[in-house]
Write an enzyme that holds these catalytic residues in place. Structure first.
Site, PDB file in Angstrom:
ATOM      1  CB  SER A 384      -0.914   0.014   1.226  1.00  0.00           C
ATOM      2  OG  SER A 384      -1.754  -1.120   1.250  1.00  0.00           O
ATOM      3  CG  HIS A 483      -5.346  -1.649   4.448  1.00  0.00           C
ATOM      4  ND1 HIS A 483      -6.042  -2.567   3.700  1.00  0.00           N
ATOM      5  CD2 HIS A 483      -4.727  -0.821   3.559  1.00  0.00           C
ATOM      6  CE1 HIS A 483      -5.847  -2.321   2.405  1.00  0.00           C
ATOM      7  NE2 HIS A 483      -5.063  -1.269   2.304  1.00  0.00           N
TER       8      HIS A 483
END
Length: 557
Positions: A384, A483
């Site tokens: 990410s 997340h």
């Protein structure tokens, strides 16, 4: 009703292909010269909220796959095929000088939102369709006029709301009749509901209406970035967001997108990809090839346009560089059944669905699909970006920090000295770092990179684990917050994880792995939401340093 529904389907289909259509006549009375405030109506229909660029004519050099992934590449062939047959659909020269009659638009919207008008479902549908036709025909300036009129003139009528509130308070004091009180509550609730809510409801009932509203909200969000103080527009966007969240339940289908999927679906991947830009058809073919997956949620009324989609790479170990994923695989024919990790390296949704939490459900569904298909996959991890790290770092490097570096980053004396030595005259490691990242060409000096790595990774770990959104326990970084709220663990900070221009501009090339440990997801989610506790997996030494600085806020699995 069936006839009008079929007409609406054909209308929306032609609108999305960029062609004029016979149904434009339904709203022709709104597009005429007028002395009222007006805007020009363009001769080509092009949606402004989907991050679509004007396409270039395709170059036929024998390698079409290397050409840019642009809308015209898909449309041009069919546009040429129907050019003669559709000549009657082309706009006349007079339409170039046509203007939007604001007064007539106001009257049309008022007819739709007036719940007390005596009109049937067919008339309501036709009026709503005319409103959609008109909006699709406008350019960016025209849509701003449209949205401004809708949000300012068809919001909650203050006078009616005040009268309803007074009547409700009076009924509470004077009557004990539950039926009367319930009626007053209903009246008050209706008076507080913005008038444009009815317009959204009517549009959603049209074939393709849900997708239209998603695109319309994308335009709202784009305008809000320009007019940040436009409170009525923000209120309208928030209400439409809540409606989209409600309408979307039970209407989504999970589909795998492959190179054999319809071209219009693959085109959307390039248009909506916001993390790692799709450069060409060959680029997207690699991302859909061996050892790669792409899954999306599709609304049943728009079966070829993904609302949200995620790219997945099947690897033997946790990936630390996105360039290694996006490039040509070293062994393209390697067996996917030997892979150990599924790496989620990009998740995207349509702009109009910003704030609607679909990514969480998509990741969970994809994990289930991959576990059933490939039981050899044991690790589900992300690669990410840190989209706001550089912006935070620039603010953190204050004159005070440049002169007196804080001691809570955990750098060793040797790491500080190595960085200071790279900048003659620098007295502190913070001053040396600022000089390097503000200079041109720092990425091409290997000695600079070696000295910067421990410093930047330490700062990245500190930013992810310790820097919170103002007044909350949530991580400041939006991707980290997403997340961690989903139950993932902070796993590893990767130096030179994204060496693209965008990656260096946003985060100095840093990327992060978030590990979805399946049997810990629910507990991680509860601890993060309730206490801000960040679960950590792996043995990244830089994350370990950050945990020592803020031990109460983190937990090791």
């Amino acid at each position: 009703m069936l006839a009008s529904g079929n007409r609406a389907v054909r209308t929306l289909s032609k609108l999305r292909r960029g062609a004029m259509h016979p149904a434009r006549a339904a709203s022709a009375n709104l597009i005429r010269a007028s002395a009222l405030p007006s805007v020009m109506v363009p001769t080509t229909l092009f949606h402004t909220g989907a991050h679509v660029q004007m396409g270039y004519p395709p170059v036929r050099d024998g390698d079409e796959l290397s050409q840019p992934l642009e809308p015209s590449d898909v449309r041009s062939f069919w546009d040429n095929m129907r050019q003669d047959a559709s000549s009657s659909d082309q706009p006349s020269s007079d339409s170039k000088n046509a203007k939007l009659d604001i007064g007539a638009l106001r009257q049309l919207v008022a007819t739709i939102v007036n719940k007390h008008a005596n009109k049937g479902a067919v008339a309501m549908g036709l009026n709503a369709q005319s409103c959609c036709d008109l909006y699709e025909a406008l350019d960016a300036t025209g849509r701003v006029y449209f949205l401004s009129l809708l949000s300012h003139e068809f919001c909650t009528p203050s006078g009616a709301a005040q009268e309803a509130a007074k009547a409700y308070l009076a009924s509470v004091e004077q009557s004990d009749d539950p039926a009367h009180s319930a009626m007053q509550v209903r009246t008050l609730r209706d008076s507080l509901t913005p008038q444009y809510s009815e317009l959204f409801d009517q549009i959603n009932r049209l074939p393709g209406g849900f997708a239209f509203l998603v695109h319309m909200r994308g335009d709202m969000l784009a305008q809000m970035r320009v007019a940040r103080q436009d409170t009525p527009l923000r209120a309208m966007s928030d209400l439409l967001q809540r409606k989209l969240e409600t309408w979307i339940i039970g209407t989504l289908d999970l589909k795998r997108i492959t190179w054999n999927s319809p071209a219009c679906t693959i085109e959307k991947l390039g248009q909506y990809e916001s993390v790692h830009a799709v450069r060409s058809w060959l680029d997207v073919k690699r991302r859909l090839g061996s050892g790669r997956r792409c899954f999306g949620f599709f609304h049943r009324s728009v079966p070829m346009e993904p609302l949200v989609f995620v790219w997945v790479a099947l690897t033997n170990e946790i990936a630390t560089s996105v360039q290694g994923i996006l490039g040509e695989p070293e062994s393209p024919r390697a067996s996917e059944h030997a892979a150990q990790c599924a790496i989620f390296y990009s998740i995207n949704s349509q702009p109009g669905l910003s704030g609607v939490d679909l990514g969480n459900f998509l990741i969970k569904r994809v994990v289930g699909v991959l576990r059933a298909e490939l039981p050899n996959i044991k690790t589900f991890c992300t690669l990410s970006p840190l989209p706001r790290f550089r912006a935070w770092l620039d603010k953190w490097l204050t004159p005070e920090h440049l002169a007196h570096p804080p001691t809570d980053i955990g750098l060793s004396e040797q790491e500080q000295r190595d960085l200071i030595n790279r900048v003659p005259g620098a007295e502190t490691w913070t001053a040396a770092l600022k000089h390097l990242i503000d200079s041109r060409g720092w990425t091409s000096d290997q000695d600079n990179l070696v000295a910067m790595e421990p410093v930047v990774r330490s700062l990245g770990a500190h930013y992810l684990a310790n820097v919170k959104r103002g007044g909350t326990k949530m991580a400041m970084d939006p991707v980290a917050n997403f997340h961690l709220r989903n139950g993932a663990c902070l796993h590893q900070v990767n130096w030179r994880g994204d060496t693209s221009y965008n990656g260096l501009r946003q985060s100095l090339g840093l990327m992060c792995n978030y590990n979805y440990v399946l049997d810990r997801i629910e507990d991680n989610n509860e601890q993060y939401v309730a206490k801000g506790t960040i679960a950590v997996s792996g043995s990244d030494p830089y994350i370990a340093r950050s945990r020592q600085q803020q031990q109460p806020l983190t937990a090791k699995l």
